[in-house]
Design an enzyme around this catalytic site. Structure first.
Site, PDB file in Angstrom:
ATOM      1  N   ASN A   7       0.848  -1.189   0.000  1.00  0.00           N
ATOM      2  CA  ASN A   7       0.000   0.000   0.000  1.00  0.00           C
ATOM      3  C   ASN A   7       0.888   1.245   0.000  1.00  0.00           C
ATOM      4  O   ASN A   7       1.617   1.486   0.949  1.00  0.00           O
ATOM      5  CB  ASN A   7      -0.893  -0.047   1.248  1.00  0.00           C
ATOM      6  CG  ASN A   7      -1.765   1.171   1.398  1.00  0.00           C
ATOM      7  OD1 ASN A   7      -1.812   2.039   0.517  1.00  0.00           O
ATOM      8  ND2 ASN A   7      -2.478   1.261   2.509  1.00  0.00           N
ATOM      9  N   LYS A   9      -0.079   4.278   0.121  1.00  0.00           N
ATOM     10  CA  LYS A   9      -0.698   5.398   0.854  1.00  0.00           C
ATOM     11  C   LYS A   9      -0.492   6.716   0.076  1.00  0.00           C
ATOM     12  O   LYS A   9      -0.545   6.707  -1.157  1.00  0.00           O
ATOM     13  CB  LYS A   9      -0.136   5.470   2.283  1.00  0.00           C
ATOM     14  CG  LYS A   9      -0.418   4.188   3.086  1.00  0.00           C
ATOM     15  CD  LYS A   9      -0.181   4.370   4.568  1.00  0.00           C
ATOM     16  CE  LYS A   9      -0.627   3.116   5.318  1.00  0.00           C
ATOM     17  NZ  LYS A   9      -0.480   3.258   6.780  1.00  0.00           N
ATOM     18  N   HIS A  91     -10.037   0.818   4.356  1.00  0.00           N
ATOM     19  CA  HIS A  91      -8.761   0.883   5.076  1.00  0.00           C
ATOM     20  C   HIS A  91      -8.950   1.716   6.346  1.00  0.00           C
ATOM     21  O   HIS A  91      -9.772   2.631   6.381  1.00  0.00           O
ATOM     22  CB  HIS A  91      -7.680   1.498   4.181  1.00  0.00           C
ATOM     23  CG  HIS A  91      -6.320   1.425   4.793  1.00  0.00           C
ATOM     24  ND1 HIS A  91      -5.855   2.363   5.687  1.00  0.00           N
ATOM     25  CD2 HIS A  91      -5.348   0.492   4.674  1.00  0.00           C
ATOM     26  CE1 HIS A  91      -4.634   2.017   6.078  1.00  0.00           C
ATOM     27  NE2 HIS A  91      -4.297   0.891   5.478  1.00  0.00           N
ATOM     28  N   GLU A 139      -6.132  -5.329  10.073  1.00  0.00           N
ATOM     29  CA  GLU A 139      -5.071  -4.365  10.407  1.00  0.00           C
ATOM     30  C   GLU A 139      -5.455  -3.584  11.664  1.00  0.00           C
ATOM     31  O   GLU A 139      -6.126  -2.552  11.565  1.00  0.00           O
ATOM     32  CB  GLU A 139      -4.872  -3.361   9.270  1.00  0.00           C
ATOM     33  CG  GLU A 139      -4.225  -3.914   8.033  1.00  0.00           C
ATOM     34  CD  GLU A 139      -3.626  -2.776   7.213  1.00  0.00           C
ATOM     35  OE1 GLU A 139      -2.414  -2.779   6.999  1.00  0.00           O
ATOM     36  OE2 GLU A 139      -4.394  -1.876   6.809  1.00  0.00           O
ATOM     37  N   ILE A 144      -0.625   0.151  13.140  1.00  0.00           N
ATOM     38  CA  ILE A 144      -0.221   0.635  11.823  1.00  0.00           C
ATOM     39  C   ILE A 144       0.934   1.628  11.934  1.00  0.00           C
ATOM     40  O   ILE A 144       0.878   2.587  12.694  1.00  0.00           O
ATOM     41  CB  ILE A 144      -1.424   1.277  11.079  1.00  0.00           C
ATOM     42  CG1 ILE A 144      -2.455   0.197  10.742  1.00  0.00           C
ATOM     43  CG2 ILE A 144      -0.958   2.004   9.829  1.00  0.00           C
ATOM     44  CD1 ILE A 144      -3.706   0.713  10.064  1.00  0.00           C
ATOM     45  N   GLY A 179       2.560  -3.043  11.077  1.00  0.00           N
ATOM     46  CA  GLY A 179       3.832  -3.292  11.763  1.00  0.00           C
ATOM     47  C   GLY A 179       4.711  -4.358  11.131  1.00  0.00           C
ATOM     48  O   GLY A 179       5.701  -4.778  11.732  1.00  0.00           O
ATOM     49  N   ALA A 200       2.842  -1.440   4.202  1.00  0.00           N
ATOM     50  CA  ALA A 200       2.978  -0.081   3.653  1.00  0.00           C
ATOM     51  C   ALA A 200       4.363   0.475   3.997  1.00  0.00           C
ATOM     52  O   ALA A 200       5.311   0.256   3.253  1.00  0.00           O
ATOM     53  CB  ALA A 200       1.868   0.816   4.179  1.00  0.00           C
ATOM     54  N   SER A 201       4.477   1.127   5.159  1.00  0.00           N
ATOM     55  CA  SER A 201       5.751   1.767   5.495  1.00  0.00           C
ATOM     56  C   SER A 201       6.897   0.760   5.561  1.00  0.00           C
ATOM     57  O   SER A 201       8.043   1.116   5.278  1.00  0.00           O
ATOM     58  CB  SER A 201       5.626   2.522   6.828  1.00  0.00           C
ATOM     59  OG  SER A 201       5.277   1.637   7.868  1.00  0.00           O
TER      60      SER A 201
END
Lengths: 224, 224, 224, 224
Positions: A7, A9, A91, A139, A144, A179, A200-201
């Site tokens: 993702n 974002k 989301h 999630e 997150i 995470g 994502a991150s």
């Protein structure tokens, strides 16, 4: 078959030209490892990415509208023509009304697009499963972006989610996210009964996204 | 200088390849007539259109977010990199919180993008003007898509809007829209003190959009 | 035990003093007929009504917040102290995010309040049932206020709802509503497997609410 | 004439019976000091409070709806019949669409109720002023509940707000709030050109609300 959905974002590191570049990296790792990697960029980047890579491209959100007078909305038909094969729905950062989730899942089904409903806990996951999306991804919002992996810090929540979803909708694929930064976290997710991760991150903000994607993919390959 | 902004909404007639084609038509009419024509397509189409035509491309909406963890949101930086030079804000079909309109207008100002705040009546127009956007466009919701032109059926509302906006923000450009389908409607809008029109179905759903755009443009040229 | 829930909405005919009067009528019919009749007035009227009548009083909505800094929100603790024993949730006129429905149902459970989740179709009903509310009430939005009874015009939708809900949550009570104006409509609802009806204009806007409530109650008594 | 409005939010300390008690305290201080003190309790408490005290009672929020089919909404007519003489609008914790603020202010005007539009900065205050509410109250969200008084930490923002509001709407009364806990903070607010304060935790969560209210009132009396 296990899957990694990345993702993007609205991260600056994964927007515009950088989004295309990251998608090429994801494609390379997918081809090299044989693992199914999908990317979910911002709407404005879907077309460029879908024209550049052959891995699946998802929207991050679509609105519950049909073609017509809906200025400013994100239309299924538009992201589909741009090249998206599916969409995230609900989301944690774009939570929707129950009636709209139902409408969007139904629209994706009619349009042969893949629906990934994101959920915040096991009860919400079961509710989402009743709407018969293709994929449910748990999630927990509080994890997150923290680097604390859901698959290790909340294994019972993941197991409960998988069980409840299967009860309501035996065909549904389950994922988990939040995470996830290491291959180990992905392995843990698979061992809990999910089919992969939404990340994502952990990828986008990694110093070396290719290396982390490869670590995830190898972890998946070894687990299967 | 007068302006025509064509809002493509989520109309099937102005999406994907059809959006690019309509934008080329708009560009041709603009070059031929010398009138400033702008287009506001869906987000997924901004890049293709901006790469194809030289007329200004607007987003239909952006969210009040910054780069970061905002899955599913429409980011200023993303539509700007795709080629948008401005955005509609608070369209009747995507109405926003006052605080969000303020935040978005401020972001467009910092990013040197053109802000077009849509409003439903004169009082709301004055409020919007206080936020110092570049353009205020009055569109009474009850006339949108009806073919009953605001500039002829509600001339007093347009005049009041122009007066109130000038009081609060003498630099603001004013437009009006809703029900605009003929050159006469555009002339009427200019005579009421606006600088042009925001139009959607009047162009997008016309049998011959080129012909109507040309009619609008010639009406503007004759009025100036 | 069958139940009739009368939703006062924001009808002028069922607000303030008129709300108290209508609630007394409902109480009289309930005592006379032995049928369980509940009322759902506006928040400002809950206390007066709960102090006046002994039949159950419901809120029409509560927000997913806890005591604290939530100006303008409707708090469970507040409506409970005022005398409400339960609340409608996700009415078609006040639809909520999935995560908020889950949070509100969980809060009502902890507070020993009765939760009535309203739903628009069978799929949404099944999803809602997964959240384990006490009651699920199907109200197809297109029939609300029409006088076309859901129990007669959409019997299959009601049957499907009852079946799907029971599958996910065998303990859940099911109701249906929309267009209910006659005793026959109520009988039809019970025969489809529901435990009663959620009704609004059929009672509130009736020339003689007492007469219609009595007709509903007698229809229920004869069916049992 | 200066005013103190006490916002009870959804604080446990100012709900139900405790809300009535705090309102009596506010009334006593108001009578004793001659300062105008208003209270804004939760909707369910409006009637009990308005029947008990003679000081003005405000709603914390009303929805932009008319009598009719609006389940779960807060109706002007309902809070008015319960005894409210005005309402907060657009509090930082219940922010509204621009079009809805306009509609609510217009409804309060028609109903002879006092409208207090809350705003987050000077630009939003000017926009709100254009809608011609009776009162504009600046409350920078980042200071709410902090104990850092807006009137001392952001004097320039308050002065700018007062100036901009007066430009657009010379009749408007201005207040400020956020972090107000001492008489000195109130004095500072008055010296910046406002007519008083909107306060919540500073009173509601004080060990001795009567003492703090009296301190505020005396500070006002001495300033005038």
């Amino acid at each position: 078959m296990p899957v990694i959905i990345v993702n993007y974002k609205t991260y600056a590191e994964a927007a515009g030209k950088k989004a295309v570049k990251l998608s090429k990296t994801a494609e390379e790792v997918s081809l090299e490892s044989g693992v199914n990697i999908c990317v979910a960029p911002q709407v404005a980047d879907i077309k460029s990415i879908a024209e550049t890579v052959s891995i699946p491209v998802f929207a991050q959100h679509i609105d519950p509208v049909v073609p017509g007078s809906y200025t400013g909305h994100i239309l299924l038909e538009s992201v589909k023509e741009a090249g998206a094969v599916g969409t995230l729905i609900n989301h944690a950062e774009k939570q929707l009304k129950l009636c709209d989730i139902e409408a969007i899942v139904a629209r994706t089904r009619e349009a042969d697009m893949i629906s990934v409903v994101c959920t915040s806990n096991a009860a919400v996951s079961e509710a989402a499963a009743a709407l018969k999306p293709d994929i449910i991804s748990l999630e927990p919002p509080e994890l997150i972006g923290t680097g604390i992996p859901v698959s290790k810090s909340k294994p019972d929540a993941v197991t409960e989610m998988v069980t409840l979803v299967k009860h309501v909708n035996p065909c549904a694929v389950t994922l988990c996210g939040a995470g996830i930064t290491k291959g180990d976290d992905v392995v843990a997710a698979l061992k809990l009964g999910t089919m992969g991760v939404l990340v994502a991150s952990g990828i986008v903000k990694a110093k070396d996204p290719r290396k982390v994607l490869m670590e995830f993919s190898e972890a998946i390959s070894e687990t299967m």
